[in-house]
Design a protein around this motif. Structure first.
Motif, PDB file in Angstrom:
ATOM      1  N   ARG A   9       0.857  -1.192   0.000  1.00  0.00           N
ATOM      2  CA  ARG A   9       0.000   0.000   0.000  1.00  0.00           C
ATOM      3  C   ARG A   9       0.880   1.225   0.000  1.00  0.00           C
ATOM      4  N   LYS A  10       0.587   2.156  -0.910  1.00  0.00           N
ATOM      5  CA  LYS A  10       1.356   3.389  -0.985  1.00  0.00           C
ATOM      6  C   LYS A  10       0.364   4.540  -1.092  1.00  0.00           C
ATOM      7  N   VAL A  11       0.795   5.690  -0.570  1.00  0.00           N
ATOM      8  CA  VAL A  11      -0.052   6.869  -0.713  1.00  0.00           C
ATOM      9  C   VAL A  11       0.312   7.549  -2.025  1.00  0.00           C
ATOM     10  N   MET A  12      -0.661   7.716  -2.899  1.00  0.00           N
ATOM     11  CA  MET A  12      -0.340   8.311  -4.210  1.00  0.00           C
ATOM     12  C   MET A  12      -1.531   8.982  -4.862  1.00  0.00           C
ATOM     13  N   LYS A  13      -1.204   9.800  -5.882  1.00  0.00           N
ATOM     14  CA  LYS A  13      -2.227  10.458  -6.689  1.00  0.00           C
ATOM     15  C   LYS A  13      -2.746   9.474  -7.739  1.00  0.00           C
ATOM     16  N   ASN A  26     -12.171   6.592  -7.380  1.00  0.00           N
ATOM     17  CA  ASN A  26     -11.039   6.976  -6.533  1.00  0.00           C
ATOM     18  C   ASN A  26      -9.736   6.466  -7.152  1.00  0.00           C
ATOM     19  N   ASN A  27      -8.635   6.722  -6.476  1.00  0.00           N
ATOM     20  CA  ASN A  27      -7.326   6.399  -7.056  1.00  0.00           C
ATOM     21  C   ASN A  27      -7.108   4.896  -7.224  1.00  0.00           C
ATOM     22  N   GLN A  28      -7.631   4.119  -6.263  1.00  0.00           N
ATOM     23  CA  GLN A  28      -7.516   2.662  -6.375  1.00  0.00           C
ATOM     24  C   GLN A  28      -8.223   2.179  -7.637  1.00  0.00           C
ATOM     25  N   GLU A  29      -9.403   2.756  -7.883  1.00  0.00           N
ATOM     26  CA  GLU A  29     -10.159   2.342  -9.067  1.00  0.00           C
ATOM     27  C   GLU A  29      -9.430   2.731 -10.342  1.00  0.00           C
ATOM     28  N   ALA A  30      -8.728   3.870 -10.316  1.00  0.00           N
ATOM     29  CA  ALA A  30      -7.958   4.287 -11.494  1.00  0.00           C
ATOM     30  C   ALA A  30      -6.960   3.190 -11.852  1.00  0.00           C
ATOM     31  N   LEU A  31      -6.256   2.681 -10.842  1.00  0.00           N
ATOM     32  CA  LEU A  31      -5.276   1.617 -11.083  1.00  0.00           C
ATOM     33  C   LEU A  31      -5.971   0.332 -11.543  1.00  0.00           C
ATOM     34  N   ASP A  32      -6.980  -0.077 -10.786  1.00  0.00           N
ATOM     35  CA  ASP A  32      -7.639  -1.357 -11.068  1.00  0.00           C
ATOM     36  C   ASP A  32      -8.322  -1.375 -12.433  1.00  0.00           C
ATOM     37  N   LEU A  33      -9.001  -0.266 -12.747  1.00  0.00           N
ATOM     38  CA  LEU A  33      -9.773  -0.247 -14.001  1.00  0.00           C
ATOM     39  C   LEU A  33      -8.857  -0.245 -15.221  1.00  0.00           C
ATOM     40  N   ILE A  34      -7.663   0.324 -15.088  1.00  0.00           N
ATOM     41  CA  ILE A  34      -6.722   0.279 -16.219  1.00  0.00           C
ATOM     42  C   ILE A  34      -6.298  -1.167 -16.475  1.00  0.00           C
ATOM     43  N   LEU A  35      -6.020  -1.900 -15.400  1.00  0.00           N
ATOM     44  CA  LEU A  35      -5.653  -3.309 -15.569  1.00  0.00           C
ATOM     45  C   LEU A  35      -6.808  -4.082 -16.200  1.00  0.00           C
ATOM     46  N   ALA A  36      -8.022  -3.849 -15.675  1.00  0.00           N
ATOM     47  CA  ALA A  36      -9.204  -4.543 -16.216  1.00  0.00           C
ATOM     48  C   ALA A  36      -9.438  -4.136 -17.676  1.00  0.00           C
ATOM     49  N   ALA A  37      -9.214  -2.838 -17.960  1.00  0.00           N
ATOM     50  CA  ALA A  37      -9.454  -2.334 -19.320  1.00  0.00           C
ATOM     51  C   ALA A  37      -8.564  -3.052 -20.337  1.00  0.00           C
ATOM     52  N   PHE A  38      -7.286  -3.266 -19.966  1.00  0.00           N
ATOM     53  CA  PHE A  38      -6.383  -3.994 -20.871  1.00  0.00           C
ATOM     54  C   PHE A  38      -6.947  -5.379 -21.171  1.00  0.00           C
ATOM     55  N   LYS A  39      -7.416  -6.046 -20.111  1.00  0.00           N
ATOM     56  CA  LYS A  39      -7.876  -7.430 -20.299  1.00  0.00           C
ATOM     57  C   LYS A  39      -9.132  -7.487 -21.164  1.00  0.00           C
ATOM     58  N   ILE A  63      -9.413  16.403  -8.471  1.00  0.00           N
ATOM     59  CA  ILE A  63     -10.109  15.699  -7.388  1.00  0.00           C
ATOM     60  C   ILE A  63      -9.414  14.351  -7.170  1.00  0.00           C
ATOM     61  N   LEU A  64      -9.026  13.715  -8.286  1.00  0.00           N
ATOM     62  CA  LEU A  64      -8.282  12.456  -8.182  1.00  0.00           C
ATOM     63  C   LEU A  64      -6.845  12.587  -8.702  1.00  0.00           C
ATOM     64  N   THR A  65      -6.670  13.220  -9.858  1.00  0.00           N
ATOM     65  CA  THR A  65      -5.329  13.216 -10.465  1.00  0.00           C
ATOM     66  C   THR A  65      -4.256  13.778  -9.522  1.00  0.00           C
ATOM     67  N   HIS A  66      -4.627  14.776  -8.705  1.00  0.00           N
ATOM     68  CA  HIS A  66      -3.634  15.438  -7.867  1.00  0.00           C
ATOM     69  C   HIS A  66      -3.890  15.273  -6.367  1.00  0.00           C
ATOM     70  N   THR A  67      -4.735  14.349  -6.004  1.00  0.00           N
ATOM     71  CA  THR A  67      -5.045  14.152  -4.584  1.00  0.00           C
ATOM     72  C   THR A  67      -4.527  12.784  -4.156  1.00  0.00           C
ATOM     73  N   VAL A  68      -3.831  12.766  -3.009  1.00  0.00           N
ATOM     74  CA  VAL A  68      -3.252  11.483  -2.597  1.00  0.00           C
ATOM     75  C   VAL A  68      -4.223  10.675  -1.746  1.00  0.00           C
ATOM     76  N   GLU A  69      -4.170   9.378  -1.973  1.00  0.00           N
ATOM     77  CA  GLU A  69      -4.978   8.409  -1.223  1.00  0.00           C
ATOM     78  C   GLU A  69      -4.146   7.137  -1.112  1.00  0.00           C
ATOM     79  N   PRO A  70      -4.429   6.316  -0.113  1.00  0.00           N
ATOM     80  CA  PRO A  70      -3.733   5.027  -0.087  1.00  0.00           C
ATOM     81  C   PRO A  70      -4.214   4.145  -1.249  1.00  0.00           C
ATOM     82  N   GLU A  81      -3.524   0.303  -3.101  1.00  0.00           N
ATOM     83  CA  GLU A  81      -2.862  -1.000  -3.023  1.00  0.00           C
ATOM     84  C   GLU A  81      -2.300  -1.357  -4.397  1.00  0.00           C
ATOM     85  N   ILE A  82      -0.981  -1.571  -4.441  1.00  0.00           N
ATOM     86  CA  ILE A  82      -0.347  -1.970  -5.699  1.00  0.00           C
ATOM     87  C   ILE A  82      -0.240  -3.490  -5.714  1.00  0.00           C
ATOM     88  N   PRO A  83      -0.906  -4.097  -6.657  1.00  0.00           N
ATOM     89  CA  PRO A  83      -0.878  -5.557  -6.676  1.00  0.00           C
ATOM     90  C   PRO A  83       0.512  -6.094  -7.025  1.00  0.00           C
TER      91      PRO A  83
END
Ligand code: SF4
Ligand code: SF4
Lengths: 394, 105
Positions: A4-8, A139-152, A171-178, A180-182
């Motif tokens: 888990r990392k805090v990131m935009k 949210n930021n987690q969904e940004a990461l997850d949905l990109i992975l799902a989108a590729f598949k 609201i999301l691009t520049h705001t940090v949230e925890p 989870e990096i798989p």
């Protein structure tokens, strides 16, 4: 172990790209998505990502390079926003028509004029007819997850369409949230290597891609894009189910929130869904029968799911940060079209709000609710309502 | 004018086009340019003077189309189905064996 990392959201998108291991990334910097290619270039420079990072002179070139790379047969990624996405417009049709599974991260931002770098969805909503799949992150987690799902989804043989994943500017691009990096291993298992079956360059197998089609063939070619979009409905369900099994986070094309016994359901997308859910919680405490629904997948439009939700409520309030001039918002049209032939249908009311980064407050949502309640009581209300509009300066 | 060496491909390509739609409308064999002639937008057309030609092949090398090929005696032959009239050949020719003349139909 996943970390888990805090990131935009921008960094989350870059991490998603890193995990997906694209072979080519071509990008041009544009606010608010600049950090995505910046971070990726760092990954490439550090040797953490084995990819060709192409610096181009415009977004038109970025997506053109992506089309070239994808047509050559490799996994391809880029990021953009607003005017940059608009500059890609003509090539977006080409990517979809050539059935190239490119993925774009879009930092959803308003369009000029006047120049505005803040959030609304007009950029990617304007590209809804290009044939691309569209996902929107809350949210930021969904940004990461949905990109992975989108590729598949994009690379599935039944689909083979490009996909864009939107996340709200600032609201999301520049705001940090925890976030989870798989594990890389888990992502490798989930995505696998991209093995192009239709579009790849090989001197021993000469083909012509993006060729001319006369009237005798063009319509059929366009129909196959339609068909691929239809196929994507099922594939997205499958991919989301697999994603949940692998990474433990559950996604669906539409997420329902406290919709049981709701008279009024607020339907929205992106980060606004978070605000709306909180609002629903607050109202439920006061005994107001209201629910929410978040559209995660906007193209293909989840029509069956909308019909199901419509069966539960008497009023559907559509909250959207985009305008389709003279008729209302795009979501409003899509929902209305979905229900047009239903025997019993709720009233559908459109609320246009939050354009160009205008905050959407609980007071705004109170206004949405009071108009929706009037409609519930059988009073006549406007079909399209601009909420939070400063009428005094007009 | 000698016959274009690509003529034989026309039938092959036309047959391919009548086959089933592929994802991305990919033509599984290349050659749409064989069917789609591109020489129709021309304003100027190269006129070749065989007597002056020294067979240096500069025109053949520089033609961007490529609409120039060589006959049995290695003299250039211009394929007007694909020549776009850009005039590069005439510009490159060291002995002025090629002149660009206004196309008249
Ligand atoms: S005019 Fe241009 S296209 Fe035509 S033969 Fe000469 S170089 Fe080729
Ligand atoms: S460039 Fe001139 S001299 Fe050389 S081959 Fe062509 S026509 Fe002949």
């Amino acid at each position: 172990m996943p970390v888990r990392k805090v990131m935009k959201a921008n960094e989350a998108a870059a991490w998603a790209a890193k995990l997906a291991k694209p072979k080519v990334i071509a990008a041009f910097p544009i606010t608010p998505s600049t950090l995505v290619p910046e971070k990726i270039s760092e990954f490439v420079a550090n040797g953490e990502l084995d990819a060709e990072f192409i610096k181009v002179e415009s977004e038109h070139s970025a997506i053109s390079a992506c089309v070239g790379a994808s047509a050559a047969g490799v996994r391809t990624f880029t990021a953009t926003a607003s005017q940059g996405l608009a500059l890609m417009h003509e090539v977006l049709f080409i990517a979809a028509g050539m059935r190239l599974p490119i993925v774009i991260a879009v930092g959803n931002r308003a369009l000029s004029a006047p120049i505005n770098i803040w959030n609304d969805w007009q950029d990617s909503i304007s590209e809804r007819d290009t044939g691309w799949l569209q996902f929107y992150a809350e949210n930021n987690q969904e940004a990461l997850d949905l990109i992975l799902a989108a590729f598949k989804v994009a690379e599935d043989e039944r689909v083979l369409l490009p996909a864009m994943v939107g996340f709200d500017a600032f609201i999301l691009t520049h705001t940090v949230e925890p976030v989870e990096i798989p594990d890389q291993e888990a992502v490798d298992e989930f995505l696998g290597e991209y093995e192009p079956k239709h579009a790849y360059l090989d001197p021993s197998r000469p083909i012509t891609q993006g060729t001319l089609a006369f009237p005798a063939h063009y319509m059929e070619a366009r129909y196959t894009v339609w068909e691929a979009n239809e196929n994507a409905r099922k594939v997205i369900d499958e991919v989301f189910a697999e994603f949940e099994k692998k990474f433990g986070r559950k996604y669906s094309k539409i997420e329902e929130y406290r919709t049981d016994d709701a008279d009024i359901i607020l339907i929205t997308m992106g980060s606004l869904a978070g605000t709306v859910k909180e609002y629903v919680d607050a109202l439920r405490e006061k005994g107001v029968k209201v629910g929410a629904a978040k559209i995660t997948v906007y193209r293909p439009f989840p029509m069956d799911e909308i019909r199901e939700i419509a069966g539960k409520a008497k009023v559907l309030a559509i909250l959207e940060k985009d305008v389709t001039f003279s008729v209302g918002g795009a979501l409003f049209q899509d929902v209305s079209r979905t229900l047009i032939n239903e025997e019993e249908k709720p009233k559908v009311i459109d609320f246009i709000l939050g354009l160009g980064g205008r905050d959407v407050t609980f007071e705004n949502l109170d206004e949405v609710l009071s108009i929706s309640k009037k409609a519930l009581d059988g009073e006549k209300v406007d079909e399209v309502n601009w909420i939070g509009l400063r009428k005094e300066i007009l | 004018m000698a016959e274009s060496p690509f003529k034989a491909d026309i039938e092959r390509v036309e047959k391919e086009y009548s086959e089933k739609m592929t994802p991305g409308a990919i033509a599984k064999i290349p050659g749409s340019s064989v069917v789609n002639k591109t020489g129709s937008w021309r304003v100027f057309v190269p006129e070749f003077n065989r007597d002056k030609c020294v067979r240096c092949y500069l025109c053949y090398l520089y033609c961007p189309e490529p609409a120039i090929y060589l006959d049995e005696e290695n003299y250039p032959v211009f394929d007007y189905d694909y020549c776009k009239g850009c005039g590069i050949c005439a510009n490159e020719c060291p002995v002025d064996a090629i002149t660009m003349v206004r196309e008249s139909k």
